[in-house]
Scaffold this motif. Sequence first.
Motif, short mmCIF file in Angstrom:
data_model
loop_
_atom_site.label_atom_id
_atom_site.label_comp_id
_atom_site.label_asym_id
_atom_site.label_seq_id
_atom_site.Cartn_x
_atom_site.Cartn_y
_atom_site.Cartn_z
N ASP A 221 4.94 21.58 -9.22
CA ASP A 221 5.28 21.11 -7.97
C ASP A 221 4.56 20.22 -7.48
OD1 ASP A 221 6.17 20.74 -5.37
OD2 ASP A 221 6.64 22.78 -4.98
N VAL A 222 4.81 18.99 -7.52
CA VAL A 222 4.01 17.98 -7.19
C VAL A 222 4.40 17.36 -5.73
CG1 VAL A 222 3.44 16.88 -9.22
CG2 VAL A 222 5.18 15.96 -8.08
N GLU A 223 5.52 18.08 -5.09
CA GLU A 223 5.87 17.52 -3.71
C GLU A 223 5.37 18.15 -2.61
OE1 GLU A 223 8.31 15.07 -2.99
OE2 GLU A 223 8.61 14.71 -5.16
N THR A 224 5.26 19.80 -2.89
CA THR A 224 4.83 20.45 -1.77
C THR A 224 3.49 20.17 -1.29
OG1 THR A 224 6.46 22.49 -2.63
CG2 THR A 224 4.71 22.82 -1.19
N GLY A 225 3.20 20.00 -0.10
CA GLY A 225 1.82 19.83 0.47
C GLY A 225 1.27 18.27 0.04
N PRO B 213 0.72 -1.30 0.01
CA PRO B 213 -0.16 0.19 0.18
C PRO B 213 0.93 1.02 -0.02
CG PRO B 213 -0.06 -1.15 2.03
CD PRO B 213 0.62 -2.12 1.27
N LEU B 214 0.54 2.35 -0.56
CA LEU B 214 1.07 3.59 -0.81
C LEU B 214 0.73 4.45 0.49
CD1 LEU B 214 0.72 4.37 -4.44
CD2 LEU B 214 2.74 3.69 -3.33
N ASN B 215 1.57 5.41 0.85
CA ASN B 215 1.08 6.33 1.91
C ASN B 215 0.48 7.63 1.26
OD1 ASN B 215 3.01 8.09 1.26
ND2 ASN B 215 4.50 7.27 2.46
N ILE B 216 -0.23 8.48 1.88
CA ILE B 216 -1.01 9.25 1.45
C ILE B 216 -0.02 10.45 0.40
CG2 ILE B 216 -0.88 11.19 3.38
CD1 ILE B 216 -3.86 11.51 2.53
N SER B 217 1.17 10.65 0.94
CA SER B 217 1.89 11.72 0.27
C SER B 217 2.26 10.99 -1.14
CB SER B 217 3.24 11.75 0.93
OG SER B 217 4.18 12.63 0.21
N ASP B 218 2.98 9.74 -1.29
CA ASP B 218 3.06 8.81 -2.37
C ASP B 218 1.81 9.07 -3.47
OD1 ASP B 218 5.77 8.36 -1.92
OD2 ASP B 218 5.17 6.55 -1.19
N PRO C 270 16.12 24.65 -10.82
CA PRO C 270 17.04 24.30 -9.64
C PRO C 270 16.46 23.46 -8.61
CG PRO C 270 16.59 26.81 -9.60
CD PRO C 270 15.69 26.14 -10.87
N VAL C 271 15.05 23.28 -8.48
CA VAL C 271 14.74 22.36 -7.34
C VAL C 271 13.81 21.41 -8.08
CG1 VAL C 271 13.24 22.52 -5.23
CG2 VAL C 271 14.90 24.25 -5.84
N ILE C 272 12.89 21.51 -8.89
CA ILE C 272 11.77 20.64 -9.29
C ILE C 272 12.62 19.74 -10.42
CG2 ILE C 272 9.65 20.47 -10.61
CD1 ILE C 272 8.76 23.30 -9.23
N PRO C 273 12.41 18.57 -10.11
CA PRO C 273 13.04 17.67 -11.16
C PRO C 273 12.46 17.36 -12.68
CG PRO C 273 12.04 16.41 -9.33
CD PRO C 273 11.86 17.86 -9.12
N VAL D 122 2.04 25.49 -8.94
CA VAL D 122 2.67 25.81 -10.22
C VAL D 122 3.94 26.83 -10.08
CG1 VAL D 122 0.97 27.48 -11.32
CG2 VAL D 122 2.37 26.30 -12.76
N GLU D 123 4.91 26.72 -10.68
CA GLU D 123 5.99 27.79 -10.56
C GLU D 123 6.27 28.16 -11.63
OE1 GLU D 123 10.38 27.89 -8.57
OE2 GLU D 123 8.65 26.96 -7.48
N PHE D 124 6.38 29.64 -11.91
CA PHE D 124 6.55 30.44 -13.06
C PHE D 124 8.01 30.73 -12.79
CE2 PHE D 124 2.11 30.81 -12.37
CZ PHE D 124 1.61 30.56 -13.52
N LEU D 125 8.97 30.31 -13.60
CA LEU D 125 10.21 30.65 -13.24
C LEU D 125 10.95 31.41 -14.58
CD1 LEU D 125 13.17 29.34 -11.93
CD2 LEU D 125 13.32 28.02 -13.54
#
Length: 146
Positions: free
Chosen positions: A56-60, A2-7, A38-41, A72-75
């Motif tokens: 950004d799918v990681e934050t939150g 089973p996956l955790n909620i974050s995954d 520089p941060v988002i892969p 969403v990040e505008f760079l």
Amino acid sequence: MPLNISDSNKIFRKSIIGGFFEPCLLDLDFKKSPVRHPVIPDEGLMQSDLLHVFFDVETGSDYPDADEWFIVEFLFPHDVKIPDSLKGADYFTTITTKDRKTFWHHRELIRYKHGKSKKLQDALDFLESKYKDLHGMLEPIQKDIN
């Protein structure tokens, strides 16, 4: 296993982005960005080299309602000074890389689901509008890039 909620939220967010937002943006004359964030892969999208969009799918992702939104990040990937009028949380803040370059970025929460109703088109319209607004603000300093 089973996956955790974050995954599971990361997988769901990537599916929504890859299945709806990216194809729709490509239909709106965006193209794959050659710029690496520089941060988002993950890869980004752009309409011009002036401003790039990354998801950004990681934050939150550890929040229970994280299947309803992402950031969403505008760079602006250019190490140049921008006018003070474009600096701040409402416009652009800095990201400094390991090699001491400074890029400018703006982050927005994109909520594509409210309760039981999906608002994908509204979220896409907001994202496109925000891109155009920020891009327009940056156009006067385009000559400083080269």
